[in-house]
Enzyme design. Structure first.
Site, PDB file in Angstrom:
ATOM      1  N   HIS A   1      77.051  22.241  64.585  1.00  0.00           N
ATOM      2  CA  HIS A   1      76.077  22.324  63.499  1.00  0.00           C
ATOM      3  C   HIS A   1      76.806  22.564  62.174  1.00  0.00           C
ATOM      4  O   HIS A   1      76.615  23.577  61.510  1.00  0.00           O
ATOM      5  CB  HIS A   1      75.084  23.449  63.765  1.00  0.00           C
ATOM      6  CG  HIS A   1      74.255  23.272  64.994  1.00  0.00           C
ATOM      7  ND1 HIS A   1      74.756  23.489  66.262  1.00  0.00           N
ATOM      8  CD2 HIS A   1      72.959  22.901  65.150  1.00  0.00           C
ATOM      9  CE1 HIS A   1      73.798  23.271  67.147  1.00  0.00           C
ATOM     10  NE2 HIS A   1      72.710  22.920  66.499  1.00  0.00           N
TER      11      HIS A   1
ATOM     12  N   SER B   1      73.659  20.284  70.448  1.00  0.00           N
ATOM     13  CA  SER B   1      72.709  21.385  70.342  1.00  0.00           C
ATOM     14  C   SER B   1      71.946  21.533  71.658  1.00  0.00           C
ATOM     15  O   SER B   1      72.548  21.682  72.715  1.00  0.00           O
ATOM     16  CB  SER B   1      71.770  21.149  69.142  1.00  0.00           C
ATOM     17  OG  SER B   1      71.035  22.323  68.846  1.00  0.00           O
TER      18      SER B   1
ATOM     19  N   GLU C   1      80.134  25.968  70.575  1.00  0.00           N
ATOM     20  CA  GLU C   1      79.584  26.124  69.223  1.00  0.00           C
ATOM     21  C   GLU C   1      78.159  26.607  69.381  1.00  0.00           C
ATOM     22  O   GLU C   1      77.620  26.654  70.487  1.00  0.00           O
ATOM     23  CB  GLU C   1      79.633  24.797  68.451  1.00  0.00           C
ATOM     24  CG  GLU C   1      78.864  23.656  69.100  1.00  0.00           C
ATOM     25  CD  GLU C   1      77.422  23.536  68.630  1.00  0.00           C
ATOM     26  OE1 GLU C   1      77.094  24.024  67.533  1.00  0.00           O
ATOM     27  OE2 GLU C   1      76.618  22.964  69.369  1.00  0.00           O
TER      28      GLU C   1
END
Length: 325
Positions: free
Chosen positions: A295, A133, A230
């Protein structure tokens, strides 16, 4: 007025290929690992649960001094920028620490990345570093400023790590038995664009990669690399804008292949898939979707900085060497 040549991006053919990076050593039972919070604030109860999992692996986790801090005025940050940078630097440079694990992502890694003592990091040598992230900004910094391979993997206080056994096992095996997880991907992975390619892995959260463009020490391009992408919470139109920025900047010129992970909270997947196909399908390289990282309910640990093969016949990413030595 025309911009001077020096202000223009370097031609794609002049940009270096993504290099292989120095792999850290695998962990042994009893290893001491440091937990840091470079980004968002950390829920204490989740941290305790994550530490218990690490202890169950026969690791000795130590929590950096400012992990449970919150910023005095910005409650989306885990304490002051300098404190978070100091925690990371000191954990990395501690000779008794074998790995540095992030407690969570969120926001703020870009605010502290330039405050880390990268000379000290380089002198200390490679260690396993785990996060994803917002931690993408640090993965890029470790690659460019320290030459270290890292692990795009679950964080100690993250819900997926606490609840999903396959996520836990993927990280545990990568840290202790990296030769056992050379072929990566979930059964639901599919081909977005066919082909087979070899390159060095890089990437992470696509919005962070786009935000890194033109910042000090940013990677010049993904040329020759296998790019992992992502994100979370980016609606289709925003994802379109992010990918378009990477295309227009030339950052995607010469990329060897692309592996796509999860797009949680980004809208209906058919809309996301249409954007991905539109922006990436014409690059002329293999693209695999839903490989199983990011995620997602199951988040596989994906090594960054390691030579690998992306194969759309099997829809897998296979490492040429184990992630850790």
């Amino acid at each position: 007025m025309t911009a001077p040549d020096s202000a223009l991006p370097a031609p794609a053919e002049a940009r270096p290929h993504v290099p292989s990076l120095t792999r850290p050593e695998r962990l042994r039972p009893g290893a001491r690992v440091a937990v840091v919070a470079p980004a968002g604030p950390v829920p204490e109860e989740r941290l305790r649960a994550g530490l218990d999992i690490l202890r169950g692996w026969d690791l000795d986790p130590v929590v950096a001094p400012h992990v449970l801090d919150t910023h005095p005025t910005l409650d989306h940050l885990a304490g002051a920028d300098r404190d978070r940078a100091r925690d990371l630097t000191e954990a990395w440079c501690d000779p008794t620490v074998s790995a540095v694990l992030c407690a969570r992502g969120g926001f703020g890694a870009q605010r502290m990345v330039d405050l880390v003592d990268w000379r000290a990091i380089r002198e200390a040598g490679p260690k396993a570093f785990v996060g994803y992230s917002d931690i993408t900004a640090l993965h890029e910094a470790f690659a460019v400023r320290a030459g270290c391979a890292t692990l795009h993997g679950p964080m100690v206080a993250a819900g997926t790590f606490l609840s999903d056994p396959r996520t836990q096992e993927s990280l545990r095996a990568t840290l202790f038995e990296p030769e056992s997880v050379r072929t990566l991907g979930l059964a639901g992975a599919r081909t977005l664009a066919p082909g087979r390619a070899r390159g060095v892995t890089l990437g992470g959260c696509v919005s962070l990669l786009a935000a890194d463009l033109a910042t000090p020490h940013a990677r010049p391009s993904a040329r020759g690399g296998l790019l992992l992408l992502e994100d979370v919470g980016e609606e289709p139109y925003r994802l379109d804008r992010i990918l378009t920025q990477l295309v227009r900047s030339g950052w995607l010129d010469g990329v060897a292949g692309i592996a796509l992970g999860s797009w949680a909270e980004c809208g209906p997947y058919e809309e996301i898939r249409a954007v991905l196909m539109d922006r990436l399908g014409d690059l002329g390289v293999p693209v695999v979707e839903e490989l199983g990282f990011g995620h997602s309910e199951t988040a596989l640990t994906m090594p960054l900085g390691v030579s690998a093969v992306l194969d759309t016949e099997e829809n897998t990413l296979t490492l040429d060497v184990p992630a850790l030595r």
